[in-house]
Design an enzyme around this catalytic site. Structure first.
Site, PDB file in Angstrom:
ATOM      1  N   LYS A   6       0.837  -1.210   0.000  1.00  0.00           N
ATOM      2  CA  LYS A   6       0.000   0.000   0.000  1.00  0.00           C
ATOM      3  C   LYS A   6       0.873   1.261   0.000  1.00  0.00           C
ATOM      4  O   LYS A   6       0.630   2.190  -0.768  1.00  0.00           O
ATOM      5  CB  LYS A   6      -0.911  -0.036   1.246  1.00  0.00           C
ATOM      6  CG  LYS A   6      -1.892   1.102   1.341  1.00  0.00           C
ATOM      7  CD  LYS A   6      -3.126   0.686   2.128  1.00  0.00           C
ATOM      8  CE  LYS A   6      -2.965   0.808   3.623  1.00  0.00           C
ATOM      9  NZ  LYS A   6      -2.955   2.200   4.100  1.00  0.00           N
ATOM     10  N   GLY A  31      -5.047   7.834   4.955  1.00  0.00           N
ATOM     11  CA  GLY A  31      -4.198   8.753   5.713  1.00  0.00           C
ATOM     12  C   GLY A  31      -2.922   9.104   4.958  1.00  0.00           C
ATOM     13  O   GLY A  31      -2.442  10.240   5.017  1.00  0.00           O
ATOM     14  N   SER A  40       7.566   9.622  11.851  1.00  0.00           N
ATOM     15  CA  SER A  40       6.458   9.405  10.920  1.00  0.00           C
ATOM     16  C   SER A  40       6.955   9.482   9.481  1.00  0.00           C
ATOM     17  O   SER A  40       7.435  10.520   9.022  1.00  0.00           O
ATOM     18  CB  SER A  40       5.366  10.457  11.132  1.00  0.00           C
ATOM     19  OG  SER A  40       4.498  10.478  10.008  1.00  0.00           O
ATOM     20  N   GLN A  77       5.057   9.380   6.962  1.00  0.00           N
ATOM     21  CA  GLN A  77       4.144  10.228   6.190  1.00  0.00           C
ATOM     22  C   GLN A  77       4.580  11.686   6.261  1.00  0.00           C
ATOM     23  O   GLN A  77       4.595  12.390   5.249  1.00  0.00           O
ATOM     24  CB  GLN A  77       2.713  10.073   6.706  1.00  0.00           C
ATOM     25  CG  GLN A  77       2.150   8.680   6.431  1.00  0.00           C
ATOM     26  CD  GLN A  77       0.745   8.495   6.949  1.00  0.00           C
ATOM     27  OE1 GLN A  77       0.214   9.347   7.661  1.00  0.00           O
ATOM     28  NE2 GLN A  77       0.139   7.370   6.618  1.00  0.00           N
ATOM     29  N   ASP A 131       2.394  -0.832  11.838  1.00  0.00           N
ATOM     30  CA  ASP A 131       1.074  -1.320  11.411  1.00  0.00           C
ATOM     31  C   ASP A 131       0.842  -2.780  11.797  1.00  0.00           C
ATOM     32  O   ASP A 131      -0.273  -3.289  11.682  1.00  0.00           O
ATOM     33  CB  ASP A 131       0.922  -1.160   9.890  1.00  0.00           C
ATOM     34  CG  ASP A 131       0.894   0.314   9.487  1.00  0.00           C
ATOM     35  OD1 ASP A 131       0.526   1.166  10.328  1.00  0.00           O
ATOM     36  OD2 ASP A 131       1.260   0.623   8.339  1.00  0.00           O
ATOM     37  N   LYS A 150      -4.132   6.025  14.488  1.00  0.00           N
ATOM     38  CA  LYS A 150      -4.272   5.278  13.224  1.00  0.00           C
ATOM     39  C   LYS A 150      -5.748   5.263  12.797  1.00  0.00           C
ATOM     40  O   LYS A 150      -6.528   6.059  13.285  1.00  0.00           O
ATOM     41  CB  LYS A 150      -3.701   3.865  13.416  1.00  0.00           C
ATOM     42  CG  LYS A 150      -2.197   3.876  13.714  1.00  0.00           C
ATOM     43  CD  LYS A 150      -1.404   4.468  12.572  1.00  0.00           C
ATOM     44  CE  LYS A 150       0.051   4.673  12.915  1.00  0.00           C
ATOM     45  NZ  LYS A 150       0.778   5.414  11.886  1.00  0.00           N
TER      46      LYS A 150
HETATM   47  C1  S3P Z   1       2.804   5.022   6.227  1.00  0.00           C
HETATM   48  C2  S3P Z   1       3.418   5.406   7.387  1.00  0.00           C
HETATM   49  C3  S3P Z   1       2.896   5.041   8.722  1.00  0.00           C
HETATM   50  C4  S3P Z   1       1.948   3.853   8.630  1.00  0.00           C
HETATM   51  C5  S3P Z   1       0.935   4.027   7.550  1.00  0.00           C
HETATM   52  C6  S3P Z   1       1.609   4.148   6.203  1.00  0.00           C
HETATM   53  C7  S3P Z   1       3.366   5.475   4.942  1.00  0.00           C
HETATM   54  O1  S3P Z   1       2.181   6.143   9.257  1.00  0.00           O
HETATM   55  O2  S3P Z   1       1.308   3.657   9.870  1.00  0.00           O
HETATM   56  O3  S3P Z   1       0.053   2.923   7.509  1.00  0.00           O
HETATM   57  O4  S3P Z   1       3.018   4.914   3.870  1.00  0.00           O
HETATM   58  O5  S3P Z   1       4.195   6.397   4.961  1.00  0.00           O
HETATM   59  P1  S3P Z   1       2.924   7.328  10.094  1.00  0.00           P
HETATM   60  O6  S3P Z   1       3.794   8.067   9.158  1.00  0.00           O
HETATM   61  O7  S3P Z   1       1.790   8.171  10.603  1.00  0.00           O
HETATM   62  O8  S3P Z   1       3.673   6.634  11.174  1.00  0.00           O
END
Ligand code: S3P
Length: 442
Positions: A32, A108, A181, A183, A329, A356
């Site tokens: 994903k 998210g 993070s 993200q 996750d 989450k």
């Molecule tokens: C993700 C980063 C994680 C993870 C999310 C996917 C990503 O979140 O929990 O399912 O693809 O960068 P965080 O950056 O909030 O930790």
């Protein structure tokens, strides 16, 4: 193994009866995180990107629709089924169409990554929103660094979506992430692509680095050192081709299922084993799991492997500190494994779980306690005393895909089975989960 029916509220209720062993092999759905990045970086690139094995799920369809709405042509367009491969025609770093509203659904990663690109597109105006779960997930964590770069971003109640992005010219910054993070790191790095001067992100602990890997493959100027990454403004990115590996976060449900159901032996093939994602393997092995890993190659910096998992007696462990972002996750399914282990398991330093798709401390603890586990919530995680098994019961997914799949695995491994209300949430990352589980159970 299971029966599915529709709830009165339109959600899907599924029953997972005690069954097993799991035997056979599967290729889990595409990653994903990497799929989201392929769509977004493909759209930022100049020229076409061929994407092979893009994840067909609700979340990643939201991302593809968003970039298509911004002007990045996707060919052939995904209709009922995702094509095995397609091309994204990038619009260039400052070329997205000003399209007004972007619906991120439950995604998210889309909500936090896309503003990094759009914030630096002078003259554009966008409003991003999503479902009820998205509107409870904080976005001040991206609005703050983007604001420091000169972005005009308005979030709701200082913290949540919907968010309004008024494109501006940005300036590079050095930003120390207050929480680990990927993200937020990715958002700031994407903003750095069109900013003036270099942009550096400093991480408290390593998090998944798919954005850095893909930007490097696309020819961006990136410099990586311990705990920090710098990107320079980069034009003319060319990604050419991304082949998305299978998702280790989806594989995790079968890794745990095979570990806890006696007599199981499962081969999970073509799984992405980027070292920033393999915390689950280290944790389960430390608990005594029998996992063989056979490397299969390293396409574009994203290594893949074949895993063979056999049932094993597990023991409790501690999961904390730098290991948390590497298994963030997978912590819910690790908690399930801990119920089947001998002795105490503590998950600490994981307060991020509260933010989450659901509050994964409260929801996991409630669910497992309801199945008969000896478990308590803590401010930063949970403590579980393994009793070697679970009675079973009933769980509401709270619209959280990983809770739905946790309920399913708990059900087949339990004494009495589990009813999952809202099993349809699994479609956010793994639409064919129940079928794959059923097939491995024969
Ligand atoms: C993700 C980063 C994680 C993870 C999310 C996917 C990503 O979140 O929990 O399912 O693809 O960068 P965080 O950056 O909030 O930790």
């Amino acid at each position: 193994m299971s029966g599915h029916e529709l709830d009165l509220d339109g959600g899907e209720r599924a029953t997972f009866r005690p069954s097993g062993p799991l035997r056979g092999s599967l290729v889990p759905p595409a990653d994903k995180s990497i799929s989201h990045r392929a769509a977004i970086i493909g759209a930022i690139a100049d020229g076409p990107t061929r994407v092979v094995n893009y994840l067909d799920s609700d979340d990643t369809r939201s991302t593809l629709s968003a970039v298509a709405g911004l002007g990045a042509m996707v060919n052939p367009e995904p209709l009922n089924a995702m094509p095995e491969e397609f091309t994204i025609e990038g619009v260039g770093p400052t070329g997205p169409r000003s399209m007004g509203r972007i619906d991120v659904g439950n995604a998210g990663t889309l909500m936090r990554l896309l503003p990094g690109w759009l914030a630096g597109c002078d003259g554009g105006l966008w409003r991003m929103n999503g479902d009820a779960s998205i509107r409870r997930r904080p976005v001040d964590r991206i609005a703050i660094p983007l604001g420091m770069m000169g972005a005009e971003i308005e979030v709701t109640d200082g913290r949540f979506p919907p968010i309004r992005i008024d494109g501006r010219r940005l300036t590079g910054i050095e930003y120390e992430l207050p929480v680990a993070s990927a993200q937020v790191k990715s958002c700031v790095l994407l903003a750095g692509l069109s900013a003036e001067g270099p942009t550096t992100v400093i991480e408290p602990e390593p998090t998944r680095d798919h954005t850095e890997v893909m930007l490097e493959a696309a020819g961006a100027r990136i410099e990586r050192g311990p705990g920090r990454v710098t990107v320079w403004p980069s034009r003319g990115l060319r990604l050419d081709e991304v082949e998305v590996p299978a998702d280790i976060s989806s594989a995790a449900f079968f890794m745990v299922a095979a570990s806890i159901v006696p007599g199981s032996e499962v081969v999970v093939d073509r799984v992405g084993v980027n070292p920033t994602r393999t915390g689950i393997v280290d944790v389960l092995r430390r608990m005594g799991a029998d996992i063989d890993l056979e490397p299969l190659g390293d396409g574009d910096g994203e290594p893949i492997a074949r895993m063979t998992i056999r049932h094993a007696e597990l023991a409790g462990t501690r999961v904390e500190g730098a290991e948390i972002p590497l298994a963030i996750d997978e912590l819910p399914i690790i908690a399930l494994a801990a119920c089947f282990a001998e002795g105490e398991t503590v998950i600490a330093d994981a307060e991020e779980l509260k933010r989450k798709e659901s509050d994964r401390i409260a929801v996991v603890v409630d669910a497992l306690a309801g199945f008969g586990a000896e478990i308590e919530a803590r401010e930063d995680g949970m403590r579980i005393v393994g009793t070697g098994g679970l009675r079973g019961g009933r769980v509401d997914s709270h619209g959280d895909h990983r809770i739905a799949m946790l309920g399913a695995v708990a059900g087949i491994a339990s004494q009495e089975g589990v009813v999952v209300d809202g099993m349809d949430a699994a479609a956010v990352s793994y639409p064919t989960f129940s079928q794959d589980l059923g097939r491995l159970l024969g």
